[in-house]
Design a protein around this motif. Structure first.
Motif, mmCIF file in Angstrom:
data_model
loop_
_atom_site.group_PDB
_atom_site.id
_atom_site.type_symbol
_atom_site.label_atom_id
_atom_site.label_comp_id
_atom_site.label_asym_id
_atom_site.label_seq_id
_atom_site.Cartn_x
_atom_site.Cartn_y
_atom_site.Cartn_z
ATOM 1 N N ASN A 171 14.293 -33.689 -28.641
ATOM 2 C CA ASN A 171 13.026 -34.399 -28.525
ATOM 3 C C ASN A 171 12.280 -33.835 -27.324
ATOM 4 O O ASN A 171 12.905 -33.528 -26.308
ATOM 5 N N PRO A 172 10.986 -33.714 -27.394
ATOM 6 C CA PRO A 172 10.267 -33.119 -26.266
ATOM 7 C C PRO A 172 10.086 -34.036 -25.061
ATOM 8 O O PRO A 172 9.744 -33.554 -23.980
ATOM 9 N N VAL A 173 10.345 -35.316 -25.240
ATOM 10 C CA VAL A 173 10.056 -36.271 -24.168
ATOM 11 C C VAL A 173 11.336 -36.953 -23.709
ATOM 12 O O VAL A 173 12.170 -37.362 -24.521
ATOM 13 N N LEU A 174 11.467 -37.099 -22.397
ATOM 14 C CA LEU A 174 12.622 -37.772 -21.808
ATOM 15 C C LEU A 174 12.328 -39.260 -21.749
ATOM 16 O O LEU A 174 11.912 -39.807 -20.734
ATOM 17 N N THR A 175 12.567 -39.934 -22.886
ATOM 18 C CA THR A 175 12.336 -41.360 -22.953
ATOM 19 C C THR A 175 13.257 -41.976 -23.990
ATOM 20 O O THR A 175 13.519 -41.377 -25.018
#
Length: 124
Positions: free
Chosen positions: A99-103
């Motif tokens: 996933n491109p986002v760290l969330t």
């Protein structure tokens, strides 16, 4: 698009070790957070470990903390999961995801891209 291919699974005795690999192709791999999940028969997919884009931050499920190490080599477009002191309850299909986002890294619904999985079986 990012394509992920896991390898390294197999049959191992309790107390043994395995190293899983997740090889990526497609877009710039270093732009993606990568995680490992696992799913045992009849159970929900569960978070195992995750690593930030540059590898500077790692996250683990309590059930594997101290026994597993996640790492990545962005030059090789590969993420690894070194598993040691394996237990029969670690038996599952292991998936890598990106996933491109760290969330919400522990939530499987966060991840856009998935590999096909690799079977890990730990005998007692």
């Amino acid at each position: 698009q990012v394509q992920l291919v896991e390898s390294g699974g197999g049959l191992v005795q309790a107390g043994g070790s395995l190293r899983l690999s997740c090889a990526a192709s497609g877009r710039t791999f270093s732009n993606y957070v990568v995680a490992w999940f696992r799913q045992a028969p009849g159970k929900e997919r569960e978070f195992v470990a995750a690593i930030s884009r540059n590898g500077g931050n790692t996250y683990y499920a309590d059930s594997v903390k101290g026994r597993n190490t996640i790492s990545r080599d962005n030059a090789k477009n590969t993420v690894y999961l070194q598993m040691s002191s394996l237990k029969p309850e670690d038996t599952a299909v292991y998936y890598c995801a990106a996933n491109p986002v760290l969330t919400y890294i522990r939530n499987y619904e966060t991840y856009t891209y998935w590999g096909q999985g690799t079977q890990v079986t730990v005998s007692s």
